[in-house]
Design an enzyme around this catalytic site. Structure first.
Site, mmCIF file in Angstrom:
data_model
loop_
_atom_site.group_PDB
_atom_site.id
_atom_site.type_symbol
_atom_site.label_atom_id
_atom_site.label_comp_id
_atom_site.label_asym_id
_atom_site.label_seq_id
_atom_site.Cartn_x
_atom_site.Cartn_y
_atom_site.Cartn_z
ATOM 1 N N TYR A 44 8.876 7.973 -1.782
ATOM 2 C CA TYR A 44 10.278 7.576 -1.925
ATOM 3 C C TYR A 44 10.942 8.086 -3.204
ATOM 4 C CZ TYR A 44 9.044 4.453 1.920
ATOM 5 O OH TYR A 44 8.624 3.946 3.130
ATOM 6 N N HIS A 121 16.822 7.702 6.710
ATOM 7 C CA HIS A 121 15.538 7.321 6.125
ATOM 8 C C HIS A 121 15.160 8.363 5.090
ATOM 9 C CE1 HIS A 121 15.108 4.153 9.014
ATOM 10 N NE2 HIS A 121 15.526 5.001 9.934
HETATM 11 C C1 DQA Z 1 12.380 3.904 5.197
HETATM 12 C C2 DQA Z 1 11.225 4.133 6.185
HETATM 13 C C3 DQA Z 1 10.697 2.827 6.731
HETATM 14 O O1 DQA Z 1 9.635 3.054 7.639
HETATM 15 C C4 DQA Z 1 10.161 1.985 5.589
HETATM 16 O O2 DQA Z 1 9.710 0.737 6.063
HETATM 17 C C5 DQA Z 1 11.160 1.807 4.485
HETATM 18 C C6 DQA Z 1 11.968 2.952 4.085
HETATM 19 C C7 DQA Z 1 12.815 5.221 4.542
HETATM 20 O O3 DQA Z 1 13.894 5.223 3.955
HETATM 21 O O4 DQA Z 1 12.100 6.219 4.594
HETATM 22 O O5 DQA Z 1 11.239 0.755 3.865
HETATM 23 O O6 DQA Z 1 13.474 3.368 5.915
#
Ligand code: DQA
Length: 165
Positions: A44, A121
């Site tokens: 992330y 995402h």
């Molecule tokens: C997310 C992907 C989801 O699977 C995960 O649970 C998240 C972040 C992303 O931004 O990549 O919390 O939404």
């Protein structure tokens, strides 16, 4: 477009330099996105939610969009954000975090929205664990940007801005 033309007032002026009101976009980040920068940086990134929102507001200015960013870890509050947007936003950018994969309440709240939305995402959910591949929003016909980190939000705002033209 229908988004701009529904907002009244400025069109009737005699000036040729009429500026139509810009689109109102809510950017809704869900569960655990407040942990950006602290949580699995390899997936992330190192930057915080505040860093993300600062960039989103800068992109909004470039694109002439009126953006409001919100985040919550409470599913009911997220549903409330969407309810608020029903009457107050012309488009939505949604990253519901893990709710994406199981929270039907969020899908049902969004169904009556009837205006463009983009599901974002940060990570490439199609190439991670199997359970991340499914999205409750998938049948609602929104655009989707995955695996582009913070710039995915810029792409989402661009997609919404293009729909207004
Ligand atoms: C997310 C992907 C989801 O699977 C995960 O649970 C998240 C972040 C992303 O931004 O990549 O919390 O939404």
């Amino acid at each position: 477009s229908r988004y701009r033309s529904t907002t009244s007032g400025l069109r009737s002026t005699a000036s040729s330099a009429v500026r139509l009101p810009s689109m109102r976009i809510d950017v809704l980040n869900g569960v655990n996105l407040n942990l950006l920068g602290k949580r699995d940086p390899a997936t992330y990134g190192e930057e915080s939610l505040q860093d993300l929102e600062t960039q989103v507001y800068a992109w909004a200015r470039e694109l002439d969009l009126q953006v409001r960013c919100r985040q919550t870890n409470h599913e009911g509050e997220y549903v409330g954000f969407i309810h608020h947007a029903l009457g107050a936003a012309d488009g939505l950018v949604l990253n519901p975090g893990a709710w994406t994969h199981y929270a039907w309440s969020i899908r049902d709240a969004l169904e009556p929205f009837g205006r463009p939305f983009v599901e974002v995402h940060l990570s490439d959910i199609d190439n991670r664990e199997e359970w991340r591949r499914f999205s409750v929003l998938a049948d609602l016909g929104g655009a989707r940007v995955v695996g582009k980190g913070f710039t995915g939000y810029r792409d989402a705002l661009r997609l919404l801005a293009e729909q207004a033209e």
